[in-house]
Design an enzyme around this catalytic site. Structure first.
Site, PDB file in Angstrom:
ATOM      1  CB  CYS A  55      -0.932   0.001   1.201  1.00 16.41           C
ATOM      2  SG  CYS A  55      -1.999   1.455   1.261  1.00 16.41           S
ATOM      3  CB  CYS A  87      -0.591   2.500   4.020  1.00 14.46           C
ATOM      4  SG  CYS A  87      -2.041   1.793   3.282  1.00 14.46           S
ATOM      5  CG  ASP A  88       3.119   1.204   4.533  1.00 12.58           C
ATOM      6  OD1 ASP A  88       2.723   1.720   5.584  1.00 12.58           O
ATOM      7  OD2 ASP A  88       2.850   0.027   4.216  1.00 12.58           O
TER       8      ASP A  88
END
Ligand code: NDP
Length: 314
Positions: free
Chosen positions: A138, A141-142
């Site tokens: 992701c 997300c990261d």
């Protein structure tokens, strides 16, 4: 009611942000919801590390810890949380049937399906070993953790193209590992990637191994035309080869698109069967964020409550 079964007014299948948010709302509305968690209690967030984009946590929060908070909040209002996997359903109605772990039969007036989706992985050992230590599925997300660094992303569909563009804004350089000599992504997305100077496309390339002791240090790729191997220093490795919604058991009962995402009446959580509602990633191929899943879980609980009330069942 079926023989030897337990009946519940509201059953929630799945325990990610959508399932737990539905449980919090339903429990506070007095619906005594019963949840079955699935094989991965807490869902996809339990396999991430730090979550920095979930509102309300200015310093960020660990994914597993966040899901513990969700669970505690749902239980505080009386949600009964059980470990178990829904393996079969019968939605002939009006009472809906669900089998847990192939043996236990439950019946329910209403069901909220929040079974999520699972990221597809390459299936190599190093990918698993370094998951959360530089390997991620992701970028949204990261990606932030790799600000100013060099990363690689594998995949050539719209998700990979979109995530490569996202990463290119944060990172110094992005290698895109494409297994064929062309993209699968739409023309517009391809153009965007091809016109981004800090994205380098590696066509006809497969990931041989992700290298690194405690964290990702490099990727070894193999050209599948020439067999030539090459190591590229990177600190982040993103996998974007698609997601699979966890909806197999609903095939033949619920409407879904060609890739298995449940279809709901727009702006609601209503599926094609009365009393069955869907929330979170199992019905969302576009956003797939914890906060959007949580929001749709709230919608499903409110829809279920109103539906039960209208039927005189609550
Ligand atoms: P896709 O299934 O469209 O693409 C998956 C990509 O991963 C393909 O390029 C495929 O390669 C590659 N791949 C699969 N397995 C491997 C493997 N083992 N090793 C290397 N590469 C692999 O998935 P997406 O998640 O990209 O998209 C899913 C759907 O969502 C699509 O319909 C897409 O259009 C849509 N979507 C739309 C967006 C938008 O409109 N903004 C954004 C994101 C998704 P190959 O091409 O060789 O098969």
């Amino acid at each position: 009611m079926a023989e030897n079964s337990t009946h519940h007014p509201l059953l929630i299948i799945g325990s990610g942000p959508a399932g737990y948010t539905a449980a919090i709302y339903a429990a506070r509305a007095g619906l005594n919801p019963v949840m079955y968690t699935g094989m991965q209690p807490g869902g996809q967030l339990t396999i991430t590390t730090e979550v920095e984009n979930y509102p309300g946590f200015p310093e960020g929060v660990q994914g597993p810890e966040l899901m513990t908070f969700f669970q505690k909040q749902a239980e505080r209002f009386g949600t009964q949380v059980n470990f178990g996997l829904a393996t079969k359903v019968d939605f002939t109605g009006p009472i809906h049937k669900v089998w847990i772990d192939e043996e236990k039969l439950l019946t329910a007036d209403a069901i909220i399906i929040a079974t999520g989706a699972s990221a597809k992985w390459l299936g190599i050992e190093s990918e698993q070993r370094l998951n959360g230590f530089g390997v991620s599925a992701c970028a949204v997300c990261d990606g932030f953790f790799f600000k100013g660094q060099t990363v690689a992303i594998v995949g050539a569909g719209d998700t990979a193209a979109e995530e490569a563009s996202y990463l290119a804004k944060l990172c110094q350089k992005v290698y895109m590992i494409v297994r064929r000599g062309e993209f699968r992504a739409s023309k517009a997305m391809q153009e965007r990637v091809l016109n981004t100077p800090n994205i380098e496309i590696l066509y006809n390339s497969e990931t041989d191994e992700i290298l690194g002791g405690k964290t990702v240090e490099a990727v070894r790729i193999k050209n599948n035309k020439t067999g030539e191997k090459r190591e590229i220093p990177i600190t982040g490795f993103f996998v974007a080869i698609g997601h699979k919604p966890n909806t197999d058991i609903f095939k033949g009962w619920l409407n879904m698109d060609e890739t298995g995402y449940l279809t709901v009446k727009p702006g609601t959580s209503y599926t094609n069967i009365g009393g069955i509602f869907a929330a979170g990633d199992c019905a969302d191929k576009n956003y797939r964020q914890a906060v959007t899943a949580a929001g749709s879980g709230c919608m499903a609980a409110l829809d279920a409550e109103r539906w039960l009330a209208a039927k005189g069942l609550h």
